[in-house]
Design an enzyme around this catalytic site. Sequence first.
Site, short mmCIF file in Angstrom:
data_model
loop_
_atom_site.label_atom_id
_atom_site.label_comp_id
_atom_site.label_asym_id
_atom_site.label_seq_id
_atom_site.Cartn_x
_atom_site.Cartn_y
_atom_site.Cartn_z
CG ASP A 54 -1.97 1.03 1.17
OD1 ASP A 54 -1.70 2.01 0.52
OD2 ASP A 54 -2.72 1.12 2.06
CG ASN A 81 1.52 4.25 -13.00
OD1 ASN A 81 1.14 5.01 -13.78
ND2 ASN A 81 0.91 3.37 -12.29
CE1 TYR A 147 -5.19 11.61 -10.28
CE2 TYR A 147 -5.95 13.37 -11.80
CZ TYR A 147 -5.36 12.34 -11.80
OH TYR A 147 -4.38 11.76 -12.72
N GLY A 148 -6.29 17.06 -8.82
CA GLY A 148 -5.60 17.89 -9.73
C GLY A 148 -4.76 18.63 -9.00
CB ALA A 149 -5.09 20.11 -5.53
CB ALA A 150 -3.07 15.41 -5.25
CE LYS A 151 -1.60 12.19 -10.36
NZ LYS A 151 -0.48 11.00 -10.00
#
Length: 249
Positions: A54, A81, A147-151
């Site tokens: 994990d 990835n 998700y976008g903020a994390a990327k």
Amino acid sequence: MTIELGLSGKVALVTGGARGVGAGIVETFRAAGAAVETCGRSDRDGVPGYTRVDVRDEQQIARWVEEVAERHGHIDIVVNNAGGAPFSEFAGASTRFHRRIVELNFLSAAYVAHAVHPVMCEQDEGGVVLNITSISARRASPGTAVYGAAKAALESLTRSLAVEWAPRVRVNAVSAGLVATPGATDHYGDAEQAARIAATIPRGVFATPADVGQACLLLATDLAAHITGAVLNVDGGGEWPAFLQHAPR
């Protein structure tokens, strides 16, 4: 002139490599001669080089990296990835949901990079860290906002570590656009809907997992020896600007 990729004898770690984009990356590196170790959260009997890990758990990551380094004696390439997010509007999702998205898409890569850094620094040739990010990092991402903020955070981390870890370790990112994977229908719909979405991409087609894998391969080799802190877009040109649908021709 003959160009050698130079990956024979190299060891690559790829998180989330059992399916989708990760599987494409794994296959590409193996075809280039690298020994590949990969991981995921579920059991995958019969998958070569696979370990159940994990990636949101930094202790599991530390053990995995240590085991791989002991088994092979070196780790030359890491591809962070593992990631993804189901569609969920920001206001309707729980804070726990948001936290898990950040853990998977940003912190996991930070944990892996932190664990592998001392291994790479002891090697004569250093190493390469590649982070898989997304087109969502640099444009609005409604329904997957965290998700976008994390990327986006991962791209920032990429640039910072490239400076901190130079010249021993090169750190780059590959920003994927829309990718055709076995699970793509969950996001893009049936073939007719997918074709309409593909038409919004300048090249007119989705990327394949192999496209992302080949971009990673380029950045992992000596062909990219002077490239670090970069974000390589694998998105077919991005997206057609929406205003062009209404602009005079």
